[in-house]
Structure formats: structure tokens, C-alpha cells
Design a protein around this motif. Structure first.
Motif, PDB file in Angstrom:
ATOM      1  N   GLU A 245     -13.348  -1.813  -6.895  1.00  0.00           N
ATOM      2  CA  GLU A 245     -12.083  -1.786  -7.624  1.00  0.00           C
ATOM      3  C   GLU A 245     -11.283  -0.512  -7.369  1.00  0.00           C
ATOM      4  O   GLU A 245     -10.055  -0.552  -7.242  1.00  0.00           O
ATOM      5  N   HIS A 246     -11.954   0.652  -7.271  1.00  0.00           N
ATOM      6  CA  HIS A 246     -11.198   1.899  -7.110  1.00  0.00           C
ATOM      7  C   HIS A 246     -10.495   1.965  -5.760  1.00  0.00           C
ATOM      8  O   HIS A 246      -9.407   2.534  -5.647  1.00  0.00           O
TER       9      HIS A 246
ATOM     10  N   ASN B 104      -3.156  -0.937  -4.138  1.00  0.00           N
ATOM     11  CA  ASN B 104      -2.525  -2.100  -4.773  1.00  0.00           C
ATOM     12  C   ASN B 104      -2.911  -3.419  -4.116  1.00  0.00           C
ATOM     13  O   ASN B 104      -2.119  -4.357  -4.056  1.00  0.00           O
TER      14      ASN B 104
ATOM     15  N   LYS C 177      -7.461  -0.630  -6.103  1.00  0.00           N
ATOM     16  CA  LYS C 177      -6.408  -0.109  -6.979  1.00  0.00           C
ATOM     17  C   LYS C 177      -5.591   0.971  -6.282  1.00  0.00           C
ATOM     18  O   LYS C 177      -4.367   1.064  -6.487  1.00  0.00           O
ATOM     19  N   SER C 178      -6.233   1.766  -5.447  1.00  0.00           N
ATOM     20  CA  SER C 178      -5.538   2.865  -4.767  1.00  0.00           C
ATOM     21  C   SER C 178      -4.442   2.371  -3.835  1.00  0.00           C
ATOM     22  O   SER C 178      -3.461   3.084  -3.595  1.00  0.00           O
TER      23      SER C 178
ATOM     24  N   GLU D 261       3.118  -7.794  -8.648  1.00  0.00           N
ATOM     25  CA  GLU D 261       2.107  -7.260  -9.552  1.00  0.00           C
ATOM     26  C   GLU D 261       0.786  -7.982  -9.298  1.00  0.00           C
ATOM     27  O   GLU D 261       0.768  -9.124  -8.821  1.00  0.00           O
ATOM     28  N   ILE D 262      -0.316  -7.331  -9.648  1.00  0.00           N
ATOM     29  CA  ILE D 262      -1.638  -7.881  -9.336  1.00  0.00           C
ATOM     30  C   ILE D 262      -1.806  -9.299  -9.877  1.00  0.00           C
ATOM     31  O   ILE D 262      -2.327 -10.187  -9.196  1.00  0.00           O
TER      32      ILE D 262
ATOM     33  N   SER E  17       0.822  -1.211   0.000  1.00  0.00           N
ATOM     34  CA  SER E  17       0.000   0.000   0.000  1.00  0.00           C
ATOM     35  C   SER E  17       0.857   1.263   0.000  1.00  0.00           C
ATOM     36  O   SER E  17       0.340   2.367  -0.173  1.00  0.00           O
TER      37      SER E  17
END
Length: 361
Positions: free
Chosen positions: A333-334, A340, A337-338, A262-263, A236
Motif C-alpha cells: 500500500e505505501h 497514486n 499510495k506514493s 480518485e482511487i 504518478s
């Protein structure tokens, strides 16, 4: 179970869980509950996510006063068990001994995160140096002390490594990041497991020049201010690492491949481990099998006492936590994503919902 099966199940299934939970909470008359104050404290890795949730949730629920604090997973564990905080945020689940002393505690996953291994080596911070569990164990034990050590050079052929002493940075507070980092060292390096094991606090080797820091912010600052250093930092804080132009290592996984957090690599590891999650959700996701699996991932836990002092607090906590794990709420999702993070797959949402339903007055 395939990655697709774990992470791409029908959206209808998740929606139904949300509808069922929402209906139950609505029946409890939460809207009429009045003002409730909830304190969340603990993990500095989970804190950025709770900090994003706080203004959104309290705007939608003006009767709830949600206070968040980054104090380290050890403090989150202690204060939730002592009843000083309603939610203890932790990268580490409670141990068997802790659960025996506090059998009413719940370990509820909120999301899936990962941990970076970062470094500050002038001229090489953009190269993604390769590091393994055994080499990191040797570094933190003081057995590998120079960046151009043959053990590091062998993994990084063609890279001109500097003849500089390594400064290893570790957490001095009770830390879930320390828990998962040392768990990776233990799982990948048998002698580390025998000598140091893993935990929110460990007895670090007394290596001259090594540095202790508090919280992930302290780890980032120490790394930035000490050239030739290495540190383990929650994902994060990836933006801060990038803004400060610090290095991010490729870490050796169980298959012997070197991968970044990575995701897609986090999802690959989760796909291998999520089906093993027990009903109480206390499980290590470290060192998952698979060619693409990133080796240091974990559930981010909300530690909550199932027995609350009032019906109002019980209902407020159930509503907040149900929102937090919903794809229409905190797991949107937002938000993920913020910081990780990876959202909980539907099977884990179902398990977490079952745990949340155990909260009562």
C-alpha cells in the motif's frame, strides 16, 4: 463482478501465490546466483514507482544491480524487444503486429494507474473544470481554440471562462500516455478514431501555438510555464501538479458523469474491466462502464522476453517481478499510495504470476 469481489478478496489467496512463487524461486537457488545487472527503461508514468522499488529491492537483494531509466514507453517497448533492456516499462501493451514479430515477449501488469487531464487557467486552477472526450478531441484537432468556447461553457455553467486561446500540449516522444489518451479520444469520439486513431505516437493536427514536450516531467513543465494550456499527464505526477497549483479536470465517463481520477473511481473502472483480462493480459481498460468509473485507467506493463540468455538472468527476473506484484513487496500500500496507483487485484496477480513463470533460459 462487484467492486468488493474484485478488490477485497481474501488476503490468504494473495499470500498463497507469494508462497508458491517464493518456494519455486528458492528451489532455483537464486540466493547463490551471484551478481546480476537488470536494466529497466521506458514509461515516465511507471518510472516513479520503479524508482521507489529500486533501493528497497536492491538492499534486500545485494546480488542484483537494478538500473531504472525514464525514456518513454515507445523506447521501453523497442529496447525490450531488441534485447537492449531486460524490462521495458510501458503504459501500452504490445500490438498484435509487434507480438507477431516478437512472439516470445510477455506483457505483465505491475499495477493499475490512471491519467489526469490538467490545465493552467489563471483563477480557475482550483475549480476542477469539466471536460469531455469530444471536446478534448476538438481542442487537440484545432476545432475548439478558446477557453470560453460554447462547448466548454455548456459543461461548466456559472464558470467565468476567459476569452483566451487554448494551448494544447502533447508528447513528442513515443509515449504510453499518448496511447491511452488518444485511446480515450478514439473510444469517446468516432471521428477522432477515423482520422487519428490511437498509438504511442500519432500525427497531431498542426495547430498554431500548440506545444510538444518529452516525458511527463516535460509535460508538467510546459503546463506550468504556459498559462491557458491543457495537457494529459500520468497520475504518478499528481504531487507536482498540486505543488505547482495547476488544475485537474473532471473527465466525462461512459455513463456521462464527470469524475476525477480518485482511487475509488479508478477502482470502480477496474472492477468493470479486470474480469475481461485475457491470459496474455493485453487489454485496454479505457472508457469502462459505470457511474463512478474514471475513463482513463490502464495496466502498467513490464515487457519481458520469456527467453533469457542465462539461468541466472531468468531466475533474477522472475524473483524481481514476483516481488513487484506481491502485496508484501512492490504492490504494498505505501508504494501504491506514493504514486497514486491501485494495487493489482488477486485475479490479476494470479495471471501475472502465470506469465512470470514462463520466463526461462
Amino acid at each position: 463482478m462487484s467492486l468488493k469481489r474484485v478488490f477485497k478478496q481474501s488476503a490468504l489467496r494473495v499470500a498463497m501465490i507469494g508462497v508458491i512463487s517464493g518456494a519455486a524461486l528458492g528451489a532455483a537457488g537464486l540466493a547463490e546466483a551471484g551478481s546480476v545487472s537488470i536494466l529497466e527503461t521506458g514509461s515516465s508514468l511507471l518510472y516513479p514507482l520503479f524508482n521507489l522499488w529500486q533501493p528497497v529491492y536492491t538492499k534486500e537483494n545485494p546480488g542484483v544491480q537494478l538500473t531504472t531509466a525514464s525514456t518513454g514507453s515507445g523506447t521501453g517497448q523497442a529496447q525490450s524487444m531488441q534485447g537492449l533492456a531486460q524490462i521495458g516499462a510501458s503504459d501500452a501493451y504490445l500490438s498484435g503486429a509487434q507480438m507477431k514479430q516478437h512472439p516470445s515477449m510477455l506483457n505483465i501488469p505491475m499495477a493499475i494507474s490512471s491519467q489526469m487531464v490538467n490545465y493552467n487557467v489563471p483563477g480557475l486552477n482550483g475549480d476542477h473544470l469539466k471536460l469531455s472526450g469530444p471536446v478534448l478531441a476538438d481542442i487537440y484537432a484545432g476545432k475548439v481554440t478558446m477557453w470560453n468556447d460554447p462547448a466548454i461553457a455548456k459543461m461548466n455553467p456559472g464558470v467565468k471562462l476567459p476569452a483566451h486561446k487554448i494551448v494544447a500540449i502533447h508528447r513528442t516522444d513515443g509515449s504510453g500516455d499518448t496511447f491511452i489518451f488518444t485511446q480515450y479520444l478514439s473510444d469517446s469520439t468516432p471521428w477522432w478514431s477515423d482520422k487519428y486513431s490511437y498509438g504511442t505516437s500519432v500525427s497531431w493536427a498542426p495547430v498554431q501555438g500548440n506545444i510538444g514536450a518529452v516525458g511527463n516531467p516535460g509535460m508538467v513543465d510546459a503546463l506550468k510555464n504556459n498559462p491557458y494550456s491543457v495537457a494529459y499527464i500520468g497520475v504518478s505526477f499528481k504531487k507536482q501538479i498540486m505543488d505547482d497549483h495547476l488544475g485537474e479536470a473532471r473527465i466525462e465517463n461512459k455513463a456521462g458523469h464527470f469524475v476525477l481520477p480518485e482511487i475509488r473511481n479508478v477502482k470502480a473502472a477496474a472492477a468493470a474491466m479486470v474480469p475481461k483480462t485475457p491470459a496474455d493480459q493485453r487489454i485496454s481498460l479505457i472508457f469502462a462502464p459505470g457511474a463512478e468509473s474514471y475513463p482513463i485507467i490502464n495496466y502498467e506493463y513490464a515487457l519481458v522476453d520469456s527467453h533469457q540468455p542465462s539461468a541466472e538472468m531468468s531466475a533474477a527476473l522472475k524473483k524481481l517481478l514476483s516481488w513487484a506484484i506481491s502485496s508484501n513487496g512492490g504492490n504494498a500500500e505505501h508504494f501504491m499510495k506514493s504514486v497514486n496507483f491501485v494495487a493489482l487485484p488477486p485475479s490479476v496477480v494470479k495471471q501475472s504470476t502465470a506469465q512470470i513463470d514462463k520466463i526461462h533460459a
